[in-house]
Design a protein around this motif. Structure first.
Motif, short mmCIF file in Angstrom:
data_model
loop_
_atom_site.label_atom_id
_atom_site.label_comp_id
_atom_site.label_asym_id
_atom_site.label_seq_id
_atom_site.Cartn_x
_atom_site.Cartn_y
_atom_site.Cartn_z
N VAL A 1 7.68 8.60 -3.42
CA VAL A 1 6.41 9.31 -3.61
C VAL A 1 5.68 9.50 -2.28
O VAL A 1 5.10 10.54 -2.02
CB VAL A 1 5.52 8.52 -4.59
CG1 VAL A 1 4.13 9.14 -4.66
CG2 VAL A 1 6.15 8.49 -5.97
N PHE A 2 5.71 8.48 -1.46
CA PHE A 2 4.92 8.52 -0.23
C PHE A 2 5.81 8.63 1.01
O PHE A 2 6.80 7.92 1.12
CB PHE A 2 4.07 7.26 -0.08
CG PHE A 2 3.19 6.98 -1.27
CD1 PHE A 2 2.20 7.87 -1.62
CD2 PHE A 2 3.36 5.84 -2.02
CE1 PHE A 2 1.37 7.62 -2.71
CE2 PHE A 2 2.55 5.58 -3.11
CZ PHE A 2 1.55 6.47 -3.45
N SER B 1 1.70 6.95 2.94
CA SER B 1 1.59 5.60 2.42
C SER B 1 0.51 4.83 3.18
O SER B 1 -0.32 4.16 2.57
CB SER B 1 2.93 4.87 2.56
OG SER B 1 2.83 3.55 2.08
N ALA B 2 0.50 4.97 4.50
CA ALA B 2 -0.52 4.28 5.30
C ALA B 2 -1.91 4.79 4.94
O ALA B 2 -2.86 4.00 4.78
CB ALA B 2 -0.24 4.49 6.78
N GLU B 3 -2.04 6.11 4.78
CA GLU B 3 -3.33 6.70 4.42
C GLU B 3 -3.77 6.24 3.04
O GLU B 3 -4.93 5.90 2.81
CB GLU B 3 -3.21 8.22 4.44
CG GLU B 3 -4.48 8.95 4.02
CD GLU B 3 -4.29 10.45 4.01
OE1 GLU B 3 -4.75 11.09 3.05
OE2 GLU B 3 -3.65 10.97 4.95
N LYS C 1 -7.07 3.88 2.06
CA LYS C 1 -8.12 4.31 1.13
C LYS C 1 -8.34 3.26 0.04
O LYS C 1 -9.48 3.05 -0.40
CB LYS C 1 -7.76 5.67 0.53
CG LYS C 1 -7.88 6.80 1.54
CD LYS C 1 -7.83 8.18 0.90
CE LYS C 1 -8.10 9.27 1.93
NZ LYS C 1 -8.12 10.61 1.34
N ILE C 2 -7.28 2.63 -0.41
CA ILE C 2 -7.45 1.54 -1.37
C ILE C 2 -8.27 0.42 -0.75
O ILE C 2 -9.20 -0.10 -1.38
CB ILE C 2 -6.08 1.01 -1.85
CG1 ILE C 2 -5.43 2.00 -2.80
CG2 ILE C 2 -6.25 -0.34 -2.55
CD1 ILE C 2 -4.13 1.52 -3.40
N ASP C 3 -7.92 0.06 0.48
CA ASP C 3 -8.67 -1.01 1.16
C ASP C 3 -10.14 -0.63 1.32
O ASP C 3 -11.03 -1.49 1.18
CB ASP C 3 -8.05 -1.30 2.53
CG ASP C 3 -6.69 -1.98 2.43
OD1 ASP C 3 -6.39 -2.53 1.35
OD2 ASP C 3 -5.94 -1.94 3.42
#
Length: 222
Positions: A16-17, A22-24, A28-30
């Protein structure tokens, strides 16, 4: 009372990433979690100092615990962000919709603690399946017997194959698409289980495999 819950989920999709996405995504979750009660976020991170687990495995425990401790916020903040980055999520699926409904109504559950026996059993199972063409819960009775002999009051197991990303693994098991009894979701959101152990690694046919072992131990203060 001793009981056993089993769940196996074979999940197939292209990655998916990309590495950049994935890093982005996780940044954003953090950034979202900054606005959560920090005491709760800290409590969810029960695997952070566990030397037996990889960073990916630690993230899985963390995201599972976020859903357990604040299902409503997980449904309203984490899942929409996940959906934004994941084009494979079927928003019209009753399995997906039922997860949102369940999480919104979920009462706060205690976070899973990581148990070394469960880690070992998960690792042994993952190794045994590394080169297999058929994924199954074979040997679960023996694994559960070891849990019961160690004082466990309940035991369960999830198997997920085909995905590398930690939140993808957790979300696929929570959605439980096509599993009529929601067995994987039941294990992850079970109020009786107190501990988890897991192993995530490579698999010859499906690329990746994740094994999760669950238990209730009487010495738990949860």
């Amino acid at each position: 009372m001793k009981f056993k819950l089993l769940g196996m989920f074979l999940f197939f999709q292209v990655s998916v990433f990309s590495q950049i996405e994935s890093a982005e995504f996780y940044e954003k979750i953090d950034s979202l979690l900054v606005y959560w009660p920090q005491e709760k976020v800290t409590k969810c991170n029960t695997a952070i100092d566990n030397d037996e687990l990889s960073d990916t495995e630690k993230r899985m425990v963390f995201y599972i615990n976020l859903a357990r401790m604040d299902g409503k916020r997980f449904a309203k903040e984490i899942i929409p962000l996940y959906v934004h980055y994941n084009p494979y999520v079927n928003l019209e699926s009753e399995y997906f919709r039922s997860l949102l409904r369940e999480l919104v109504l979920l009462e706060e559950l205690p976070p899973f603690l990581v148990h070394p026996l469960l880690n070992r059993l998960a690792k042994e199972k993952a190794i045994s399946l590394k080169n297999e063409t058929h994924i199954s819960h074979s040997g679960s009775d023996e694994r559960f017997d070891k849990i019961f002999k160690a004082g466990g009051l309940a035991a369960g197991e999830n198997i997920q194959a085909g995905d590398e990303d930690p939140l993808n693994v957790v979300m696929s098991l929570l959605v439980d698409e096509g599993v009529s009894d929601y067995g994987h979701r039941r294990n992850l959101l079970d109020s009786y289980f107190s501990h988890i152990g897991l192993s995530h690694g490579s698999q010859r046919i499906y690329d990746y495999i994740t094994i999760m072992e669950f238990a209730k131990f009487p010495d738990s203060d949860q």
